[in-house]
Design a protein around this motif. Structure first.
Motif: not given
Length: 208
Positions: A100-117
């Motif tokens: 899970r990741v929130g709607m306030r995630a930055g681009m770095a957080g989104l990349a980390a989320w994509s990697f984990l997913m």
């Protein structure tokens, strides 16, 4: 002609991964709607693709490392057993472990989320049969040689490019015309399709 099919398989898997909302397009749409910005949808595609590419590259690097100390037959058996076991794990416990990741995630957080997913779904594992086939057809082996590295990097580029194309098309179409509310009447359960695809990948390695 035989060498063409692994590349087609990599592109097809990229399209399949891109169509799966868990791989990113749903989050890109939600983030774009939250910020009321089509530009946000476009920008979200970059970290999503980057995280996915790093995830599958990590898996292929692990395969190359094992390939340096194991013969092909044993490597296939180990990879097949791991993939099938992972498919069973997702079928039983996958719904309990959502990234899970929130709607306030930055681009770095989104990349980390994509990697984990991508990693938690075993996305890179699906590419193993095609990449092994390409390395052997190119007489590169799987031991991390220059040819093997070149084939693997090209495979990642083809796969990620196909995935990114599908994600962009779906995300922009949903953002522009459908909206999240419209998905409720046309939702597909990709979890079962994903598990079935993983299982099929493991079986291919067993009989290949």
């Amino acid at each position: 002609m035989m060498d063409f099919w692994p590349w087609l398989s990599l592109a097809g898997l990229g399209a399949f991964h891109g169509a799966n909302p868990a791989m990113g397009w749903l989050f890109a749409v939600a983030l774009g709607l939250h910020r009321q910005s089509a530009r946000t949808v476009w920008l979200s595609l970059v970290p999503i693709a980057l995280g996915h590419a790093v995830s599958i590259a990590t898996v292929l690097a692990a395969v190359a490392a094992f390939g340096a100390v194991m013969d092909l037959h044993n490597l296939q058996l180990v990879a097949a057993a791991f993939i099938l076991a992972f498919a069973v794990y997702l079928a039983i416990y996958g719904h309990r472990h959502r990234v899970r990741v929130g709607m306030r995630a930055g681009m770095a957080g989104l990349a980390a989320w994509s990697f984990l997913m991508a990693t938690s779904h075993g996305a890179g594992l699906m590419l193993v049969p095609a990449v092994l086939s390409l390395c052997l057809a190119d007489q590169a082996g799987v031991a991390g040689t220059t040819d093997s590295l070149s084939v693997s990097l090209t495979a990642i580029a083809v796969h990620t490019g196909a995935m990114l194309t599908v994600i962009a098309a779906i995300a922009l179409a949903v953002f522009t015309w459908v909206g999240l509310a419209g998905l409720r009447s046309a939702w597909i359960n990709f979890d079962r399709l994903w598990i079935a695809a993983l299982g099929a990948t493991g079986i291919i390695l067993l009989v290949w």
